[in-house]
Design an enzyme around this catalytic site. Structure first.
Site, PDB file in Angstrom:
ATOM      1  N   ARG A  53       0.721 -12.804   2.838  1.00  0.00           N
ATOM      2  CA  ARG A  53      -0.265 -12.155   3.699  1.00  0.00           C
ATOM      3  C   ARG A  53      -0.238 -10.708   3.220  1.00  0.00           C
ATOM      4  O   ARG A  53       0.764 -10.013   3.362  1.00  0.00           O
ATOM      5  CB  ARG A  53       0.151 -12.271   5.167  1.00  0.00           C
ATOM      6  CG  ARG A  53      -0.776 -11.545   6.157  1.00  0.00           C
ATOM      7  CD  ARG A  53      -0.273 -10.185   6.479  1.00  0.00           C
ATOM      8  NE  ARG A  53      -1.012  -9.514   7.538  1.00  0.00           N
ATOM      9  CZ  ARG A  53      -0.913  -8.220   7.791  1.00  0.00           C
ATOM     10  NH1 ARG A  53      -0.115  -7.460   7.072  1.00  0.00           N
ATOM     11  NH2 ARG A  53      -1.589  -7.681   8.769  1.00  0.00           N
ATOM     12  N   ASP A  93      -0.946  -6.967   3.129  1.00  0.00           N
ATOM     13  CA  ASP A  93      -1.187  -5.928   4.114  1.00  0.00           C
ATOM     14  C   ASP A  93      -2.204  -4.906   3.595  1.00  0.00           C
ATOM     15  O   ASP A  93      -2.134  -4.485   2.434  1.00  0.00           O
ATOM     16  CB  ASP A  93       0.164  -5.230   4.363  1.00  0.00           C
ATOM     17  CG  ASP A  93       0.143  -4.301   5.546  1.00  0.00           C
ATOM     18  OD1 ASP A  93      -0.247  -4.743   6.634  1.00  0.00           O
ATOM     19  OD2 ASP A  93       0.537  -3.129   5.386  1.00  0.00           O
ATOM     20  N   ASP A 152       1.858   6.619   0.507  1.00  0.00           N
ATOM     21  CA  ASP A 152       1.070   5.633  -0.243  1.00  0.00           C
ATOM     22  C   ASP A 152       1.551   5.534  -1.680  1.00  0.00           C
ATOM     23  O   ASP A 152       1.817   6.556  -2.329  1.00  0.00           O
ATOM     24  CB  ASP A 152      -0.404   6.050  -0.268  1.00  0.00           C
ATOM     25  CG  ASP A 152      -1.184   5.398   0.849  1.00  0.00           C
ATOM     26  OD1 ASP A 152      -0.697   5.446   1.998  1.00  0.00           O
ATOM     27  OD2 ASP A 152      -2.278   4.839   0.583  1.00  0.00           O
ATOM     28  N   ASP A 166      -0.774  -6.733  15.923  1.00  0.00           N
ATOM     29  CA  ASP A 166      -1.307  -5.382  16.116  1.00  0.00           C
ATOM     30  C   ASP A 166      -2.130  -5.330  17.398  1.00  0.00           C
ATOM     31  O   ASP A 166      -2.248  -6.320  18.110  1.00  0.00           O
ATOM     32  CB  ASP A 166      -2.181  -5.003  14.920  1.00  0.00           C
ATOM     33  CG  ASP A 166      -1.346  -4.728  13.679  1.00  0.00           C
ATOM     34  OD1 ASP A 166      -0.204  -4.242  13.828  1.00  0.00           O
ATOM     35  OD2 ASP A 166      -1.820  -5.006  12.565  1.00  0.00           O
ATOM     36  N   GLU A 215      -5.342  -9.086   4.692  1.00  0.00           N
ATOM     37  CA  GLU A 215      -5.720  -8.317   5.867  1.00  0.00           C
ATOM     38  C   GLU A 215      -6.755  -7.302   5.395  1.00  0.00           C
ATOM     39  O   GLU A 215      -6.414  -6.325   4.725  1.00  0.00           O
ATOM     40  CB  GLU A 215      -4.510  -7.581   6.448  1.00  0.00           C
ATOM     41  CG  GLU A 215      -4.879  -6.875   7.746  1.00  0.00           C
ATOM     42  CD  GLU A 215      -4.075  -5.621   8.036  1.00  0.00           C
ATOM     43  OE1 GLU A 215      -4.041  -5.210   9.194  1.00  0.00           O
ATOM     44  OE2 GLU A 215      -3.487  -5.039   7.103  1.00  0.00           O
ATOM     45  N   GLN A 247       5.282   6.724   5.705  1.00  0.00           N
ATOM     46  CA  GLN A 247       4.815   5.638   4.825  1.00  0.00           C
ATOM     47  C   GLN A 247       3.977   6.204   3.678  1.00  0.00           C
ATOM     48  O   GLN A 247       2.750   6.049   3.645  1.00  0.00           O
ATOM     49  CB  GLN A 247       3.980   4.635   5.626  1.00  0.00           C
ATOM     50  CG  GLN A 247       4.804   3.849   6.644  1.00  0.00           C
ATOM     51  CD  GLN A 247       3.956   3.102   7.665  1.00  0.00           C
ATOM     52  OE1 GLN A 247       2.990   3.656   8.185  1.00  0.00           O
ATOM     53  NE2 GLN A 247       4.323   1.868   7.955  1.00  0.00           N
ATOM     54  N   ASN A 280       0.845  -1.198   0.000  1.00  0.00           N
ATOM     55  CA  ASN A 280       0.000   0.000   0.000  1.00  0.00           C
ATOM     56  C   ASN A 280       0.873   1.238   0.000  1.00  0.00           C
ATOM     57  O   ASN A 280       0.513   2.275  -0.541  1.00  0.00           O
ATOM     58  CB  ASN A 280      -0.908   0.012   1.231  1.00  0.00           C
ATOM     59  CG  ASN A 280      -1.727   1.279   1.300  1.00  0.00           C
ATOM     60  OD1 ASN A 280      -2.552   1.533   0.445  1.00  0.00           O
ATOM     61  ND2 ASN A 280      -1.428   2.113   2.296  1.00  0.00           N
ATOM     62  N   HIS A 281       2.038   1.094   0.654  1.00  0.00           N
ATOM     63  CA  HIS A 281       2.940   2.231   0.815  1.00  0.00           C
ATOM     64  C   HIS A 281       4.373   1.714   0.851  1.00  0.00           C
ATOM     65  O   HIS A 281       4.603   0.530   1.058  1.00  0.00           O
ATOM     66  CB  HIS A 281       2.632   2.946   2.132  1.00  0.00           C
ATOM     67  CG  HIS A 281       2.460   1.975   3.273  1.00  0.00           C
ATOM     68  ND1 HIS A 281       1.218   1.525   3.686  1.00  0.00           N
ATOM     69  CD2 HIS A 281       3.352   1.329   4.058  1.00  0.00           C
ATOM     70  CE1 HIS A 281       1.361   0.663   4.675  1.00  0.00           C
ATOM     71  NE2 HIS A 281       2.654   0.518   4.919  1.00  0.00           N
TER      72      HIS A 281
HETATM   73  C1  GLC Z   1      -1.133  -3.414   8.795  1.00  0.00           C
HETATM   74  C2  GLC Z   1      -0.161  -4.085   9.736  1.00  0.00           C
HETATM   75  C3  GLC Z   1       0.328  -3.084  10.735  1.00  0.00           C
HETATM   76  C4  GLC Z   1       0.984  -1.932  10.013  1.00  0.00           C
HETATM   77  C5  GLC Z   1       0.055  -1.350   8.957  1.00  0.00           C
HETATM   78  C6  GLC Z   1       0.785  -0.423   8.031  1.00  0.00           C
HETATM   79  O1  GLC Z   1      -2.278  -3.002   9.454  1.00  0.00           O
HETATM   80  O2  GLC Z   1      -0.761  -5.200  10.336  1.00  0.00           O
HETATM   81  O3  GLC Z   1       1.219  -3.652  11.655  1.00  0.00           O
HETATM   82  O4  GLC Z   1       1.324  -0.916  10.911  1.00  0.00           O
HETATM   83  O5  GLC Z   1      -0.517  -2.348   8.148  1.00  0.00           O
HETATM   84  O6  GLC Z   1       1.609  -1.148   7.158  1.00  0.00           O
END
Ligand code: GLC
Length: 554
Positions: free
Chosen positions: A199, A201, A171, A310, A243, A169, A103-104
């Site tokens: 997995r 994210d 995007d 988390d 996730e 971070q 995502n980033h």
């Molecule tokens: C997800 C991860 C978390 C992280 C976030 C940003 O939610 O589980 O630990 O901070 O993404 O990458």
């Protein structure tokens, strides 16, 4: 052969290389150390290791700020070590999935560095910019109380950039076809090195529309099919475990009606309601969450978990429900986080009560889906609330009573092992529990073994049974003429619960206890009456024929 859908009956174990086992004594866990512990994981019954981010990173979000997608952080080893590791897992019949954080990037990633300093760079459009401060810059933060905004000003670029998470971070502009192509390349690279999937994210944010014009982000679900297809062209049985903490009415958008999008997602809905039920003994919300998340294509699977790396996110409960869980499991403000979650490990949340811990894990192992463990759960590790935010639950694995819990020979590792008190390594560690037949570790190993022998839970259809008590929950699975029935008492008192086992084609209504000798026969009224201890649980196979003969192998 059903082995193609290996993820259906897997046991997933999540760990971070840096806190698992340090072989070279520098205080940081590494791939060499992890490799020495593979026999342990195999013995526990783990079939799939999920590695948290191990790529080079400034490490400001536990590695979820990647600065090079095609490498191993030198702290943990080399790409060579990684290839050795996937090979060693393969030798032991274990699979590996890894975090895919796209995502980033980190703001230290060369793409971002170039994008911010050179307007003509091809990487400029890999990120999301604005000439002026967007009016909604303060909305949509993921870490309230810590993160101030979702847009920050970059002095080099003299522009604002979008970041759904922390400001370090930025995007990625995931709608950009070049970014999408790179994303596939990253997947292809790690597949080539032997992983069985990812997995993924923050999936809802990966596929969301981003930019100044976006008032309400829209999910571009078709992207998921692109990821899936690419992966399966490269490696037929590779998976993505998403996730995605989303509402049940969008589940099928993620799975795809025909299962053409993502094969696996974590069931956050079930997770939050499980904790509500554990806290209050009221099983109705748990039942509702099960029914709400029941629809899924036959090839799709839920990842079922209790705690992860988390905070325990309770954001989908009602304010009253959330308050009830806080009151029971995180009464001190310091145990709570972001106004919605709990930053504790499970064992301390349950006050180390072995009965409640067994109940919780027995439940997790028998909910519809594939169980996902977090390292240290199997010995009941605790947390260190002195560490900031979510770091409280990310302390090193406790292997023995040696210094630093046997995790490292270094006297002062950067992340200290929990020492002293009820959860210190002196009392909670693998070596001591291994020697004790009644330890939590040995209990867990037996339960995992039994879970693997009950594929009905992974493959079957389920039905929530009516019971005579609201604090007792009974679930029956049916698959290939076999039925399995699991009963859990959330009450703190012993009780007798009555229920009908439901349809059973053999006509034999005996319940064969899978974990001990006390079987159950239905009474004249056709109902079973089972006496349960406080927080007691039972796993039964329905029917009196020799269940071992009838058991179906996958
Ligand atoms: C997800 C991860 C978390 C992280 C976030 C940003 O939610 O589980 O630990 O901070 O993404 O990458």
């Amino acid at each position: 052969m059903l082995n193609d859908l290996w993820y259906k009956n897997a046991i997933i174990y999540c760990l971070s290389v840096g806190t698992f086992m340090d072989a070279n004594g520098d205080g940081v866990g590494d791939f060499q150390g992890l490799m020495r512990r593979l026999a342990y994981l195999q013995g526990l019954g783990v079939t799939t290791i999920w590695l948290m981010p191990f790529q080079p990173s400034p490490g400001r979000d536990n590695g979820y700020d990647v600065s090079d997608y095609y490498n191993v952080d030198p702290k943990y080893g080399t790409l060579g070590d990684f290839a050795e590791f996937t090979h060693a897992c393969d030798e032991r019949g274990m699979r590996v999935i890894i975090d895919l954080v796209v995502n980033h990037t980190s703001d230290q990633h060369p793409w971002f560095k170039e994008a911010r300093s050179d307007p003509a760079s091809k990487y400029r459009d890999w990120y999301v910019w604005s000439d002026s401060q967007p009016s909604n810059a303060k909305s949509g933060v993921v870490f309230p109380g810590v993160q101030k905004s979702t847009w920050s000003f970059d002095k080099r670029a003299k522009r604002w950039y979008f970041h759904r998470f922390y400001d370090f971070q930025p995007d990625l502009n995931t709608s950009n076809p070049y970014v999408q192509a790179e994303l596939l390349k990253i997947m292809g690279f790690w597949i080539q090195l032997g992983v069985s999937g990812f997995r993924m994210d923050a999936v809802p944010f990966v596929i969301a529309t981003k930019g100044t014009k976006v008032r309400r982000p829209v999910e571009q679900y078709d992207m998921l099919r692109t990821f899936r297809e690419f992966l399966q062209w490269r490696e037929g049985d590779a998976i993505i475990l998403a996730e995605a903490n989303v509402m049940p009415d969008t589940d099928l958008e993620y799975f795809g009606d025909e299962g053409e999008r993502l094969p696996m997602m974590f069931n956050f809905q079930l997770n939050q309601n499980t904790f509500y039920t554990l806290a209050t003994g009221d099983t109705n919300p748990l039942k509702k969450a099960l029914i709400a998340t029941k629809p899924r294509p036959p090839t799709a699977q839920w990842g079922v978990f209790l705690r992860n790396h988390d905070e325990l996110d309770l954001g989908r409960l009602t304010p009253d429900q959330r308050a009830a869980v806080f009151a029971e499991f995180a009464p001190e403000p310091d145990m709570q986080l972001y106004g919605r979650g709990i930053r504790r490990r499970l064992a301390p949340m349950l006050a180390g009560d072995r009965r409640r811990l067994e109940l919780a894990y027995s439940l997790m192992l028998t909910l519809p889906g594939t169980p996902v463990f977090r390292y240290g759960d199997e010995i009941g590790m605790g947390d260190d609330l002195r560490r900031h935010e979510r770091e409280s639950t990310r302390t090193p694995m406790q292997w023995s009573t040696e210094q630093q819990g046997g995790f490292t020979k270094h006297p002062k590792p950067p992340v200290r092992v929990i020492s002293g008190g009820a959860y210190g390594f002196e009392r909670v560690n693998v070596a001591s529990q291994r020697r004790d037949p009644n330890s939590f570790l040995n209990w867990m190993e037996r339960m995992i073994r039994m879970r693997r022998e009950v594929p009905e839970i992974s493959w079957g259809d389920f039905e929530v049974l009516r019971t005579s008590r609201n604090d007792v929950f009974a679930l029956r699975y049916d698959w290939r003429n076999n039925s399995v029935l699991c009963v859990h008492n959330f009450g703190d008192e012993a009780c007798t619960v009555r229920f009908r086992s439901g349809y059973n084609e053999t006509g034999d209504d005996r319940l064969i206890n899978l974990l001990s000798d006390d079987h159950s026969h239905a009474g004249d009224d056709g109902r079973h009456a089972v006496v349960l201890e406080p927080y007691g649980y039972r796993w039964y196979r329905v029917g009196g024929l020799d269940y071992l003969l009838r058991r179906t192998e996958v």
